[in-house]
Design an enzyme around this catalytic site. Structure first.
Site, PDB file in Angstrom:
ATOM      1  N   THR B 204      -1.003  -5.206 -10.700  1.00 41.18           N
ATOM      2  CA  THR B 204      -0.299  -6.037  -9.720  1.00 41.18           C
ATOM      3  C   THR B 204      -1.064  -7.346  -9.505  1.00 41.18           C
ATOM      4  O   THR B 204      -2.294  -7.357  -9.558  1.00 41.18           O
ATOM      5  CB  THR B 204      -0.250  -5.273  -8.386  1.00 41.18           C
ATOM      6  N   ARG B 232      11.973   3.578  -7.517  1.00 35.56           N
ATOM      7  CA  ARG B 232      10.776   3.718  -6.700  1.00 35.56           C
ATOM      8  C   ARG B 232      10.315   2.340  -6.242  1.00 35.56           C
ATOM      9  O   ARG B 232      10.180   1.411  -7.043  1.00 35.56           O
ATOM     10  CB  ARG B 232       9.650   4.385  -7.487  1.00 35.56           C
ATOM     11  N   ILE B 233      10.090   2.234  -4.937  1.00 38.54           N
ATOM     12  CA  ILE B 233       9.569   0.996  -4.380  1.00 38.54           C
ATOM     13  C   ILE B 233       8.125   1.259  -3.954  1.00 38.54           C
ATOM     14  O   ILE B 233       7.832   2.283  -3.333  1.00 38.54           O
ATOM     15  CB  ILE B 233      10.443   0.538  -3.183  1.00 38.54           C
ATOM     16  N   THR B 254      -3.564  -4.390  -3.681  1.00 33.58           N
ATOM     17  CA  THR B 254      -3.265  -3.803  -4.980  1.00 33.58           C
ATOM     18  C   THR B 254      -3.932  -2.446  -5.069  1.00 33.58           C
ATOM     19  O   THR B 254      -4.965  -2.227  -4.436  1.00 33.58           O
ATOM     20  CB  THR B 254      -3.777  -4.712  -6.120  1.00 33.58           C
ATOM     21  N   GLU B 256      -3.245   1.959  -5.264  1.00 34.60           N
ATOM     22  CA  GLU B 256      -2.300   3.056  -5.120  1.00 34.60           C
ATOM     23  C   GLU B 256      -1.284   2.696  -4.033  1.00 34.60           C
ATOM     24  O   GLU B 256      -1.600   2.698  -2.845  1.00 34.60           O
ATOM     25  CB  GLU B 256      -3.033   4.351  -4.775  1.00 34.60           C
ATOM     26  N   GLY B 257      -0.088   2.414  -4.490  1.00 34.37           N
ATOM     27  CA  GLY B 257       0.948   1.911  -3.583  1.00 34.37           C
ATOM     28  C   GLY B 257       1.178   2.796  -2.380  1.00 34.37           C
ATOM     29  O   GLY B 257       1.332   2.323  -1.258  1.00 34.37           O
TER      30      GLY B 257
END
EC number: 3.4.19.5
Lengths: 328, 333
Positions: B204, B232-233, B254, B256-257
């Site tokens: 990212t 997936r968002i 940035t 692990e979302g």
């Protein structure tokens, strides 16, 4: 300490002249949902279960802007979204762009519990729902289940007025008057805490009338419309765009944690700093306190605490108050 | 007047085995983007314009996981998302589920500036993109975004997933720090989102800026998680999670979302400054240390006073910064 629960059916410009035939079913639904939530808490159901079951009930009612009774997009379709958060673990689940799922809040919970993700949307969320039909009993229905004649009317009015309406709006001078003085219905949400201080929050909505296809509001955004941690649980309602930029739900908890404010102080602080007419929220704290502030004309709301207090209301206390219930 | 400052990132969580040429390539891109941003700032552009301009550069370059070079969904397609926030007024715009838009961050900007909403996704966002063609929105075929690198990463991710049952469910006999690992081949023992670190390219991207007027802005853009479910968002388009800007500071995250969302990481850094009175670096350190639990992430931040701060609990984060006094650096470890 003790359990507490609060729920809402949307904040906005709810006219004081709201006719009885529009007011009564909403109040009845709020009362019914409050009773369900209280019974579940008394039966020691975890707050996460409680907020889910209350929001399911609100989604199933056509009175409010969630599930059945969702407002329509500019294309005349429904695109529902929801979010659930467990204050104990800070696990959360969110969905957007649902068009056939009867209970968006339950799909949000399944995203949280049965996928490695937090947030699924549109085709991907619908596909996930289909996978979960047999194993987890996810119910789907044709769009006719969700669309009500009132909402078709609202969309028509909004298009004629050429505006996007928030949950409740001021009538525009010269614009075609909305149906029977009831211009809007609202997002729904529920927050709960048990006697151990475990908190949970859930919010569900159809969004804004006449919204652009694909528009996502505050409801599914963790920290905006929905939030829960070890301090409090919050569910917000109103103008989504304002709630997102003000990170309303997260800020209530952050003010408690970082600035040492009480639940009431923190919630009032956040509401005051959001443009008037745009926001309302319900919140409970780990200590069993409740607050339901709003800076709109009204907010459909109800709450109860273990020490016997309960309240159902629409406008600020003292206005049109004949339906406020005395302590049980 | 405040000295301007700019910071960029290209992802937290770097494979120590990443070939040196790839590391150098990433450094060069970050440096080039910093120069582009610095030039804009010297020319007096406002922060929000600069972050958009810099993130466009990062999206266009295939090295990072955004725009061209984005991570792939399970289906082998690209679904991109981005958000931008102008601390001046806290206006924001976000997009998700883009499949043909060359520069997601610019579409996010258009959502903010030219729509009544803050966030558009999937078909609706794509439709808006086409309506905005006159604003210079370029659309291309989805295949434009897919590179050899991302295809081979997808293959590795699928192989790793086929061994792991569910990366969040600990297998019996395995400690909770490495869920689902039994039988999995894990290089270096390093995992992110339950997948071996080698699956991650540079990642990212994001940019934060404070301009000479002291206004802050942030922008983040990504293809998301390799092998993600379609639809997936992640955290990047979520205001308060991956991106945030206010009058005090600007933050872009940035990693692990899911961990970043749970911790509303970007807003938390700003809230620690605003409500707890911490300095920028203190707030960043606190957030990384206390808010992520077992999650792994990194972030960049700037303050209205021209300070720059980084924080990450991963092994490495592609990052860089430049300040008005002529200082510039790019680092990975």
């Amino acid at each position: 300490m003790g359990w507490a629960i609060a729920l809402h059916g949307g904040a906005g410009d709810i006219p004081l002249s709201l006719p009885a035939e529009r007011r009564a079913p909403r109040e009845a639904t709020l009362r019914h949902c409050l009773e369900l939530g209280v019974a579940a808490l008394k039966a020691n159901r975890p707050p996460l279960d409680v907020v889910e079951l209350v929001v399911r009930e609100l989604e199933n009612s056509p009175c409010f802007n969630a599930g059945k009774g969702s407002v329509l997009t500019t294309n005349g379709t429904v695109e529902m979204e929801a979010c659930i958060m467990d204050g104990n673990t800070k696990k959360c689940g969110a969905v957007s762009g649902l068009s056939t799922v009867v209970n968006a809040i339950s799909l949000a919970r399944l995203v949280m519990e049965r996928t490695p993700h937090i947030y699924l949307a549109f085709d991907g969320a619908e596909a996930f729902a289909r996978e979960q039909v047999k194993t987890m009993g996810v119910e789907t229905a044709h769009s006719s289940h969700f669309i009500t004649t009132e909402n078709v009317e609202r969309l028509k009015n909004a298009k004629e007025a050429k505006r996007v309406q928030i949950d409740y709006t001021q009538p525009i001078k010269g614009a075609i008057p909305s149906t029977k003085g009831d211009s809007q219905i609202g997002t729904v949400g529920c927050v709960a805490v048990d006697g151990h201080g475990i908190l949970a929050s859930a919010t569900s909505t159809g969004g804004l009338v006449n919204k652009m296809v694909g528009r996502i509001g505050d409801t599914p955004i963790i920290g905006a419309g929905t939030y829960a941690n070890s301090y409090c649980a919050v569910s917000a309602t109103g103008k989504g765009e304002s709630i997102i930029q003000a990170t309303v739900a997260r800020d209530v908890a952050a003010l408690m944690e970082y600035k040492g404010l009480s639940l009431k102080e923190a919630a009032a602080y956040v509401i005051e700093r959001t443009p008037k007419g745009n926001v309302g929220l319900v919140a409970v704290s780990a200590n069993g306190e409740v607050t339901m502030p709003f800076n709109t004309t009204g907010m459909f709301r109800a709450c109860a605490t273990e020490d016997g207090y309960s309240e159902i209301g629409i406008w600020p206390s003292g206005i049109n108050d004949d339906l406020e219930y005395p302590n049980k | 007047m405040v000295g301007w400052a700019i910071a960029v990132h290209g992802g937290a969580g770097v494979d120590p085995g990443l070939p040196v040429e790839r590391q150098e390539e990433a450094r060069r891109v970050l440096e080039r983007c910093l120069r582009v941003g610095a030039a804009g700032l010297r020319a007096g552009l406002p922060a929000v314009d600069v972050v958009e301009m810099v993130v466009r550069e990062l999206e266009t370059d295939p090295v990072f996981n955004s725009g061209r070079g984005s991570a792939l969904t399970r289906k082998g397609t690209v679904e991109m998302e981005a958000s931008i926030m102008d601390g001046h007024g806290r206006r924001c715009g976000a997009v998700s589920g883009l499949t043909t838009v060359k520069n997601p961050v610019s579409l996010a900007r258009l959502v903010m500036d030219r729509s009544p909403h803050s966030y558009l996704a999937f078909d609706g966002a794509e439709e808006f993109a086409r309506e905005q063609a006159l604003q210079g929105v370029e659309v291309v075929d989805n295949s434009y975004f897919i590179t050899e690198e991302s295809m081979s990463m997808l293959k590795r991710a699928k192989e790793a997933n086929s061994i792991m049952y569910d990366y969040r469910v600990p297998a019996p006999g395995v400690d909770s720090a490495s869920p689902g690992l039994e039988g999995a081949k894990v290089e270096n023992g390093l995992l992110m989102n339950g997948l071996p670190i080698s699956v991650y390219a540079p990642e990212t991207v994001g940019c934060v800026v404070v301009d000479s007027n002291g206004w802050c802005a942030a922008a983040t853009s990504t293809g998301g998680l390799m092998n993600k479910m379609s639809g997936r968002i992640g955290d990047s388009p979520l205001i308060g999670s991956g991106t945030y800007a206010c009058s005090d500071c600007a933050v872009s995250c940035t990693g692990e979302g899911e961990a970043i969302i749970r911790s509303t990481l970007a807003r938390d850094v700003a809230a620690l400054v605003e409500y707890k009175g911490l300095s920028l670096q203190e707030a960043v350190d606190y957030a990384i240390k206390e808010r992520l639990d077992e999650g792994m992430a990194g972030l960049i931040a700037v303050s209205r006073n021209g300070e720059v701060a980084y924080g990450f609990n991963t092994q490495g984060m592609f990052r860089g910064c430049a300040t008005e006094d002529g200082f510039m650096e790019v680092s990975i470890w």
